[in-house]
Write a protein that holds these residues in place. Structure first.
Motif, PDB file in Angstrom:
ATOM      1  N   GLU A  58      97.595 -19.341 -13.189  1.00  0.00           N
ATOM      2  CA  GLU A  58      96.585 -20.373 -12.823  1.00  0.00           C
ATOM      3  C   GLU A  58      96.293 -20.519 -11.472  1.00  0.00           C
ATOM      4  O   GLU A  58      95.624 -21.233 -10.919  1.00  0.00           O
ATOM      5  N   PHE A  97     106.589 -21.019 -14.632  1.00  0.00           N
ATOM      6  CA  PHE A  97     106.634 -20.293 -13.189  1.00  0.00           C
ATOM      7  C   PHE A  97     105.423 -19.230 -13.401  1.00  0.00           C
ATOM      8  O   PHE A  97     104.459 -19.137 -12.776  1.00  0.00           O
ATOM      9  N   ARG A 137     106.727 -15.576  -6.786  1.00  0.00           N
ATOM     10  CA  ARG A 137     107.108 -15.610  -8.061  1.00  0.00           C
ATOM     11  C   ARG A 137     108.508 -14.771  -8.113  1.00  0.00           C
ATOM     12  O   ARG A 137     109.267 -14.867  -9.156  1.00  0.00           O
ATOM     13  N   LYS A 175     103.087 -19.417 -15.711  1.00  0.00           N
ATOM     14  CA  LYS A 175     101.933 -20.062 -15.882  1.00  0.00           C
ATOM     15  C   LYS A 175     101.423 -20.214 -14.589  1.00  0.00           C
ATOM     16  O   LYS A 175     100.117 -20.275 -14.419  1.00  0.00           O
ATOM     17  N   GLY A 176     102.388 -20.772 -13.628  1.00  0.00           N
ATOM     18  CA  GLY A 176     101.760 -20.937 -12.402  1.00  0.00           C
ATOM     19  C   GLY A 176     101.012 -19.918 -11.569  1.00  0.00           C
ATOM     20  O   GLY A 176     100.195 -19.984 -10.678  1.00  0.00           O
ATOM     21  N   PHE A 220      98.403 -21.007  -8.806  1.00  0.00           N
ATOM     22  CA  PHE A 220      99.350 -22.099  -8.003  1.00  0.00           C
ATOM     23  C   PHE A 220     100.505 -21.154  -7.356  1.00  0.00           C
ATOM     24  O   PHE A 220     101.120 -22.107  -6.286  1.00  0.00           O
ATOM     25  N   ILE A 221     100.849 -20.075  -8.016  1.00  0.00           N
ATOM     26  CA  ILE A 221     102.061 -19.554  -7.399  1.00  0.00           C
ATOM     27  C   ILE A 221     101.650 -18.348  -7.073  1.00  0.00           C
ATOM     28  O   ILE A 221     101.092 -17.414  -7.970  1.00  0.00           O
TER      29      ILE A 221
END
Length: 237
Positions: free
Chosen positions: A183, A177, A191, A179-180, A185-186
């Motif tokens: 990058e 999560f 989060r 990492k998302g 994406f989240i």
């Protein structure tokens, strides 16, 4: 309530500077009546998983919170349901008919609602519960908690979601999560949908003090037909 201040310029009068107080999110203490627990139909390879499951069940009983779960009598599912039921609280199991031969062994505990599919199972669990907790489990448990997080993101519900990170079991998921977010994406706010803790007592405290990312109406989506914002199928051929 205290908050930080930000300066804004009135586009109609650039010479006028306005001050807006940015207030922190509203906090409230949740009072749960029913919590849905996602967990495995196996007990895992370490006794600490079973110990944590029993302790979570006791935490629910101490707070007079009823249990919603996957309806199985094996593994951690059987353990959490027996602990809560023996403690005097109500237990509702929701299970697809096709899974009954695989997840139920012997006498069932509490009330069992049989549904037609995995989607209907999760939909009924969401309807019945005030919050969601994931214990260690396999693919099914992972899929359930990820979907209920997604439903929160879509605004289908606004209920607390937590994972009991027993012996670091969910460390890799939490890192994924993060990492998302890193990058792109989240979102940072998204989060915060899921909280985690290493002990049942700590997790229950976090759940009771849970601050909503939104109020359950981010997109106004619903699984119920006929309701505003419900998800509709596209036109036929």
């Amino acid at each position: 309530m205290h908050g930080s201040s930000q300066l804004h310029i009135d586009v109609q009068r650039p010479d006028r500077v306005m001050e807006e107080v940015v207030r922190p999110p509203m906090k409230k203490r949740w009072n749960f009546k029913r919590i849905c627990v996602f967990c495995g139909s196996k007990s895992g390879s370490k006794s600490i998983f079973s110990d944590a499951t029993v302790e979570l069940g006791k935490q629910l009983v101490e707070r007079n919170i009823d249990l919603v779960y996957g309806g199985g009598s094996k593994g951690l599912m059987g353990l959490i349901s027996k602990t809560v039921f023996d403690g005097g609280c109500n237990v509702l199991g929701v299970i697809p008919k096709a899974l009954m031969p695989y997840e139920i062994s012997g006498t069932t505990i509490g009330d069992i609602k049989i549904v037609s599919s995995m989607h209907e199972r999760k939909k009924e669990m969401e309807k019945q519960a005030d919050a969601f907790i994931a214990l260690p489990g396999g693919y099914g448990t992972m899929e359930e908690v990820l979907e209920i997080i997604t439903w929160y993101q879509l605004g289908i519900h606004g209920k607390p979601v937590g994972v009991l990170n027993v012996d670091g079991y969910f460390n890799s998921l939490i890192e994924l999560f993060n990492k998302g977010v890193e990058e792109g994406f989240i979102g940072d706010a998204e989060r915060q949908i899921m909280v985690s803790a290493e002990t049942p007592a700590e997790l229950m405290k976090k759940m009771e003090e849970y601050v909503q990312v939104h109020d359950g109406a981010a997109y106004g989506l619903s699984w119920e037909e006929g309701r505003a914002g419900s998800i509709a199928s596209g036109p036929g051929p």
